[in-house]
Design a protein around this motif. Sequence first.
Motif, PDB file in Angstrom:
ATOM      1  N   THR A 133      -0.406  16.273   4.951  1.00 34.37           N
ATOM      2  CA  THR A 133       0.931  15.830   5.372  1.00 34.37           C
ATOM      3  C   THR A 133       1.286  14.515   4.702  1.00 34.37           C
ATOM      4  N   THR A 134       0.323  13.602   4.615  1.00 38.99           N
ATOM      5  CA  THR A 134       0.568  12.310   3.975  1.00 38.99           C
ATOM      6  C   THR A 134       0.860  12.501   2.489  1.00 38.99           C
ATOM      7  N   LEU A 135       0.109  13.373   1.825  1.00 35.85           N
ATOM      8  CA  LEU A 135       0.344  13.642   0.403  1.00 35.85           C
ATOM      9  C   LEU A 135       1.738  14.230   0.202  1.00 35.85           C
ATOM     10  N   GLN A 136       2.140  15.140   1.065  1.00 40.78           N
ATOM     11  CA  GLN A 136       3.486  15.714   0.955  1.00 40.78           C
ATOM     12  C   GLN A 136       4.559  14.648   1.116  1.00 40.78           C
ATOM     13  N   THR A 137       4.293  13.637   1.953  1.00 45.96           N
ATOM     14  CA  THR A 137       5.230  12.522   2.109  1.00 45.96           C
ATOM     15  C   THR A 137       5.374  11.759   0.801  1.00 45.96           C
ATOM     16  N   TYR A 138       4.267  11.539   0.109  1.00 48.38           N
ATOM     17  CA  TYR A 138       4.322  10.831  -1.178  1.00 48.38           C
ATOM     18  C   TYR A 138       5.083  11.649  -2.217  1.00 48.38           C
ATOM     19  N   ILE A 139       4.886  12.957  -2.209  1.00 48.01           N
ATOM     20  CA  ILE A 139       5.615  13.831  -3.138  1.00 48.01           C
ATOM     21  C   ILE A 139       7.117  13.761  -2.850  1.00 48.01           C
ATOM     22  N   GLN A 196       0.116   6.169  -7.810  1.00 46.01           N
ATOM     23  CA  GLN A 196      -1.112   6.854  -8.208  1.00 46.01           C
ATOM     24  C   GLN A 196      -0.848   8.336  -8.438  1.00 46.01           C
ATOM     25  N   VAL A 197      -0.093   8.940  -7.521  1.00 44.86           N
ATOM     26  CA  VAL A 197       0.237  10.361  -7.658  1.00 44.86           C
ATOM     27  C   VAL A 197       1.004  10.588  -8.948  1.00 44.86           C
ATOM     28  N   PRO A 224       0.812  -1.223   0.000  1.00 45.73           N
ATOM     29  CA  PRO A 224       0.000   0.000   0.000  1.00 45.73           C
ATOM     30  C   PRO A 224       0.835   1.259   0.000  1.00 45.73           C
ATOM     31  N   THR A 225       1.993   1.219   0.704  1.00 45.34           N
ATOM     32  CA  THR A 225       2.863   2.398   0.769  1.00 45.34           C
ATOM     33  C   THR A 225       3.401   2.753  -0.595  1.00 45.34           C
ATOM     34  N   ALA A 226       3.765   1.743  -1.385  1.00 47.19           N
ATOM     35  CA  ALA A 226       4.301   1.994  -2.723  1.00 47.19           C
ATOM     36  C   ALA A 226       3.202   2.345  -3.709  1.00 47.19           C
ATOM     37  N   HIS A 278      -2.501  -3.317 -20.549  1.00 45.89           N
ATOM     38  CA  HIS A 278      -3.610  -2.397 -20.321  1.00 45.89           C
ATOM     39  C   HIS A 278      -3.105  -1.063 -19.779  1.00 45.89           C
ATOM     40  N   ALA A 279      -3.912  -0.039 -19.939  1.00 44.78           N
ATOM     41  CA  ALA A 279      -3.554   1.286 -19.426  1.00 44.78           C
ATOM     42  C   ALA A 279      -3.394   1.241 -17.912  1.00 44.78           C
ATOM     43  N   LEU A 280      -2.271   1.782 -17.436  1.00 42.36           N
ATOM     44  CA  LEU A 280      -1.979   1.859 -15.996  1.00 42.36           C
ATOM     45  C   LEU A 280      -2.143   0.501 -15.310  1.00 42.36           C
ATOM     46  N   ALA A 281      -1.678  -0.546 -15.989  1.00 41.67           N
ATOM     47  CA  ALA A 281      -1.866  -1.908 -15.465  1.00 41.67           C
ATOM     48  C   ALA A 281      -1.186  -2.107 -14.117  1.00 41.67           C
ATOM     49  N   ASP A 282      -0.112  -1.363 -13.832  1.00 41.66           N
ATOM     50  CA  ASP A 282       0.630  -1.555 -12.587  1.00 41.66           C
ATOM     51  C   ASP A 282       0.305  -0.490 -11.547  1.00 41.66           C
ATOM     52  N   VAL A 283      -0.833   0.178 -11.726  1.00 41.66           N
ATOM     53  CA  VAL A 283      -1.233   1.237 -10.791  1.00 41.66           C
ATOM     54  C   VAL A 283      -2.599   0.904 -10.211  1.00 41.66           C
ATOM     55  N   ARG A 284      -2.716   1.038  -8.900  1.00 37.65           N
ATOM     56  CA  ARG A 284      -4.022   0.896  -8.240  1.00 37.65           C
ATOM     57  C   ARG A 284      -4.762   2.208  -8.433  1.00 37.65           C
TER      58      ARG A 284
END
Length: 292
Positions: free
Chosen positions: A43-49, A10-11, A3-5, A126-132
């Motif tokens: 804050t969580t979004l900034q961590t992903y960035i 997604q971003v 989930p962390t990755a 498929h489009a974005l096959a490796d992205v949730r």
Amino acid sequence: MTPTAAKPRQVLAMLALSAGRIVSVPALIEELWGDRPPMSVRTTLQTYILQLRRLIDSALPADAPTRAKDVLVTRFDGYLLDVAAEDVDVWVYEQLVDAGNQAIERGDYEAASRHLGRALDQWQGHALADVRVGMPLSIEVARLEESRLIALDNRIGADIRLGRHNAVLSELTVLTAKHPMHENLCAHHMVSLYRAGRQSQALEVFRNLRQTLNRELGVEPSVRLQRLQRAVLRSELDLEAPPPVRRSARAEAVPVAVVPGAGCDEETSGVPAGEAAGTGHLTRTGGNGWQR
């Protein structure tokens, strides 16, 4: 994928699909968490960035004049992926599709086949096959997959126009099995089989389509497909590739097939499938041949 990755992917997908344009923080939040964002959402979004910028920095040469913050840029209430458009495969794909569609409009089927073939070569699965994906990305995936099917349909139509009906037969066998209610693909398959001297199999494709539509939707194939079926049954299709036809700017790419025209004597006249009656009649000259 943990989930962390998954979240940073997604971003990145959101930013890449809008490369050169600002993606707002609310749009990213909707993609990542829908209507249930965590309390510490920003804050969580900034961590992903931050995680993405570390990955970008690790991919850049040590002596590169730009760093991650120059590539993944912070803007007011949003972020922007500042990369060249041609570095994003979706942009390259869509430019090639546009070029292919313009070639169809001017009747240049060789160029259309080439451009659309190169566009389809951009795909790997498929489009974005490796992205949730969340809701915004799922809409984009649906758009891209539909665009891909249309490009494939148009490329096959251009190839049939060029007399490559034998070359596309195996591809059409797979496609009509995967999309049994797609009338354009079925029409392409029927025309290709007919031109390959396999009239009975062309009629079987129509029977399968009719049975599927009746079973799943309770409807009959379109009038256009029914006319094509009658033309195959009566051996009224041209066995050779038709000459290039100039198309109007509003013309829609359609399967190459000669069918009886609305308002015309079905034994002597017809129009290419999908063209409006009155745009140019075809007159039978004997045997299976038709000419404009």
